[in-house]
Scaffold this motif. Structure first.
Motif, PDB file in Angstrom:
ATOM      1  N   GLN A 152       0.802  -1.218   0.000  1.00  0.00           N
ATOM      2  CA  GLN A 152       0.000   0.000   0.000  1.00  0.00           C
ATOM      3  C   GLN A 152       0.840   1.275   0.000  1.00  0.00           C
ATOM      4  N   ARG A 153       2.145   1.138   0.090  1.00  0.00           N
ATOM      5  CA  ARG A 153       3.035   2.308   0.172  1.00  0.00           C
ATOM      6  C   ARG A 153       2.609   3.225   1.332  1.00  0.00           C
ATOM      7  N   ASP A 154       2.295   2.593   2.459  1.00  0.00           N
ATOM      8  CA  ASP A 154       1.776   3.326   3.611  1.00  0.00           C
ATOM      9  C   ASP A 154       2.637   3.007   4.822  1.00  0.00           C
ATOM     10  N   LEU A 155       3.705   3.769   4.977  1.00  0.00           N
ATOM     11  CA  LEU A 155       4.632   3.558   6.090  1.00  0.00           C
ATOM     12  C   LEU A 155       3.975   3.863   7.426  1.00  0.00           C
ATOM     13  N   GLY A 156       3.090   4.860   7.464  1.00  0.00           N
ATOM     14  CA  GLY A 156       2.485   5.291   8.713  1.00  0.00           C
ATOM     15  C   GLY A 156       1.578   4.246   9.338  1.00  0.00           C
ATOM     16  N   THR A 157       0.649   3.686   8.551  1.00  0.00           N
ATOM     17  CA  THR A 157      -0.303   2.711   9.092  1.00  0.00           C
ATOM     18  C   THR A 157       0.406   1.447   9.550  1.00  0.00           C
ATOM     19  N   GLY A 158       1.391   0.978   8.782  1.00  0.00           N
ATOM     20  CA  GLY A 158       2.140  -0.202   9.190  1.00  0.00           C
ATOM     21  C   GLY A 158       2.850   0.008  10.510  1.00  0.00           C
ATOM     22  N   THR A 159       3.483   1.165  10.670  1.00  0.00           N
ATOM     23  CA  THR A 159       4.171   1.489  11.925  1.00  0.00           C
ATOM     24  C   THR A 159       3.180   1.591  13.077  1.00  0.00           C
ATOM     25  N   LEU A 160       2.027   2.199  12.821  1.00  0.00           N
ATOM     26  CA  LEU A 160       1.021   2.393  13.868  1.00  0.00           C
ATOM     27  C   LEU A 160       0.476   1.059  14.368  1.00  0.00           C
ATOM     28  N   ILE A 161       0.146   0.157  13.461  1.00  0.00           N
ATOM     29  CA  ILE A 161      -0.445  -1.125  13.860  1.00  0.00           C
ATOM     30  C   ILE A 161       0.551  -1.947  14.665  1.00  0.00           C
ATOM     31  N   PHE A 162       1.780  -2.035  14.182  1.00  0.00           N
ATOM     32  CA  PHE A 162       2.767  -2.834  14.904  1.00  0.00           C
ATOM     33  C   PHE A 162       3.116  -2.207  16.258  1.00  0.00           C
ATOM     34  N   GLY A 163       3.247  -0.883  16.288  1.00  0.00           N
ATOM     35  CA  GLY A 163       3.540  -0.212  17.553  1.00  0.00           C
ATOM     36  C   GLY A 163       2.427  -0.399  18.570  1.00  0.00           C
ATOM     37  N   MET A 164       1.173  -0.320  18.109  1.00  0.00           N
ATOM     38  CA  MET A 164       0.040  -0.522  19.002  1.00  0.00           C
ATOM     39  C   MET A 164       0.049  -1.937  19.584  1.00  0.00           C
ATOM     40  N   PHE A 165       0.342  -2.932  18.760  1.00  0.00           N
ATOM     41  CA  PHE A 165       0.346  -4.312  19.227  1.00  0.00           C
ATOM     42  C   PHE A 165       1.450  -4.550  20.256  1.00  0.00           C
ATOM     43  N   VAL A 166       2.646  -4.027  20.005  1.00  0.00           N
ATOM     44  CA  VAL A 166       3.758  -4.228  20.933  1.00  0.00           C
ATOM     45  C   VAL A 166       3.466  -3.540  22.268  1.00  0.00           C
ATOM     46  N   ALA A 167       2.880  -2.348  22.222  1.00  0.00           N
ATOM     47  CA  ALA A 167       2.543  -1.634  23.457  1.00  0.00           C
ATOM     48  C   ALA A 167       1.521  -2.414  24.274  1.00  0.00           C
ATOM     49  N   MET A 168       0.480  -2.920  23.620  1.00  0.00           N
ATOM     50  CA  MET A 168      -0.532  -3.696  24.331  1.00  0.00           C
ATOM     51  C   MET A 168       0.054  -5.012  24.840  1.00  0.00           C
ATOM     52  N   LEU A 169       0.982  -5.579  24.086  1.00  0.00           N
ATOM     53  CA  LEU A 169       1.637  -6.814  24.509  1.00  0.00           C
ATOM     54  C   LEU A 169       2.455  -6.593  25.778  1.00  0.00           C
TER      55      LEU A 169
END
Length: 461
Positions: free
Chosen positions: A247-264
């Motif tokens: 999707q050429r979307d660096l922001g959404t990919g970073t946001l989803i992974f960061g959110m998951f690691v924080a909740m983890l």
């Protein structure tokens, strides 16, 4: 005698529990009134500064949105009297300041009617507030979301894949993140996907927390997970990389992974998960920089912006340079509403709305806005920590971290603290799907806060 004293104490405690929700809502009312007055004043000052006159039409539309905000307040008095009193006023004030800035740029570019971004933002604000009201009314118990954990996970993936459905994707968009219905209605499904995935992550981690925390190998002073537990993290990492690549979307990919690691980390309390997450982020960035030209270009712009041998100041470097010049022009106090030149920066109403605000209200004004975000996030974290059930705790903290991470990514990007990515500044930037998603987060936080604070009350009569 002691029996009478105990009875009086019980009565006083019961009365206090009854009065507390009313006190919370009264506090919300005055804060909301203050927020509406500040937003209305900003809109008026924009007109006086840029036009020298006041247009009553735009103020009337803004007043109608204020009525919707107070309608949400009234609904909370009836169905969620224990909800947090700070969340709605802060979101209202940020939304109002964003509308004022977008309207100011429309004036400079002579955009009117439905061609004006401010008109669309006003319409989306009405839809967002109506959606928040509906969510608060319909979702009486947020714990019911836990039953549909995997359905929300599936829905989140579907939303992320929608731009690849033939006939839906907008072909001329820079990133494959927009879909269009009939050519007249466009939205970014990734904004709704982040809510669905946050619910999925919260439900999944509640179900698997025991195995994530109780087993592993001790090494370097930390307990490292087994491959069985590490698998979901790798899956989310690969999904994030897929979003960036396809999707050429660096922001959404970073946001989803960061959110998951924080909740983890919140679910397990293990520092090793943070180390693993940061390592995967570093590996993903290194890989994307090597194989994806647009990611490599963003890093070049970040590191060598003022080097004409690396970045063309008339092309790739023009937007970030103008944004920084605008911030410098504003200084500490700003030029004043309607007195600056924020429209010189491309996408000043969306990606670079922070620099637009910084030019006209100055560094002090930007600091005040960042303080509003800080209070919003802290209230969300407090809501989560006050909860007795793990699902509500993870969900509230996940939503709060999502807002915090978006602000950090956008403010850090336009100020060259980090490379710029394609996200929106919550509540401020132009964008209907982002505004709707963020107000739905507000509604869910309100419902969670009401649920975790509600206690059995003694009825006296």
């Amino acid at each position: 005698m002691s029996t009478d004293v105990s009875a009086d104490t019980a009565v006083l405690k019961a009365l206090k529990r009854i009065r507390t929700p009313q006190k919370q809502r009264n506090r919300e009312f005055w804060l909301l009134l203050f927020a509406v007055l500040i937003a209305g004043s900003a809109l008026t000052l924009v007109q006086l500064g840029a036009l020298g006159t006041v247009d009553p039409v735009i103020l009337a539309i803004g007043g109608g949105l204020a009525v919707l905000a107070f309608a949400l307040h009234i609904v909370l008095r009836v169905v969620a009297s224990d909800a947090d009193p700070f969340v709605v006023p802060i979101a209202t004030l940020l939304t109002g300041l964003g509308i004022a800035m977008i309207y100011r740029i429309d004036i400079a570019k002579s955009f009117t009617g439905w061609d004006a971004y401010s008109t669309k933002q006003l319409a989306w604000t009405g839809i967002s507030l109506a959606g928040a009201i509906a969510a608060v009314i319909l979702l009486r118990n947020y714990r019911v979301l836990f039953r549909y954990t995997y359905i929300f996970g599936f829905a989140g993936i579907v939303f992320l894949l929608l731009p690849f459905v033939p006939g839906l994707r907008i072909p001329d968009a820079n990133a494959a993140v927009w879909v269009s219905l009939g050519g007249a209605f466009a939205f970014q499904p990734g904004e709704i996907a982040k809510i669905c995935l946050a619910i999925f992550f919260a439900g999944y981690l509640v179900r698997t927390r025991e195995s994530l925390t109780s087993v592993g190998t001790r090494f370097l002073g930390m307990t490292w997970p087994r491959m069985r537990e590490l698998g979901p993290v790798l899956v989310v990492w690969l999904i994030s990389l897929g979003i960036i690549v396809l999707q050429r979307d660096l922001g959404t990919g970073t946001l989803i992974f960061g959110m998951f690691v924080a909740m983890l980390y919140v679910a397990t309390g293990k520092t090793s998960w943070v180390v693993i997450g940061l390592g995967l982020v570093a590996a993903g960035v290194a890989l994307a920089t090597q194989i994806l030209s647009y990611v490599r270009g963003r890093f070049i712009n970040w590191l060598f912006l003022f080097d004409p041998n690396q970045v063309d100041p008339e092309r790739a470097g023009y937007q970030p340079m103008q944004g920084l010049f605008g911030l410098a022009h504003g200084g500490m106090l700003g030029t004043g509403w309607g007195q600056g030149r924020p429209w010189v920066t491309p996408l000043a109403h969306s990606d670079y709305i922070i620099t637009s605000l910084g030019e006209e209200i100055g560094l002090i004004g930007l600091f005040a806005i960042l303080c509003l975000y800080m209070v919003f996030v802290s209230r969300g974290v407090r809501i989560g920590l006050a909860g007795q059930d793990d699902f509500g705790k993870l969900l509230a903290i996940g939503f709060s971290f999502t807002i915090a991470l978006q602000v950090f990514i956008m403010v850090g990007g336009v100020t060259r603290l980090i490379p710029l990515t394609g996200l929106t500044t919550p509540f401020l930037a132009a964008g209907g799907s982002s505004l709707v998603a963020n107000w739905l987060i507000v509604a869910l936080l309100l419902r969670i806060s009401d649920g975790v604070r509600r206690q059995p009350r003694v009825v006296i009569g």
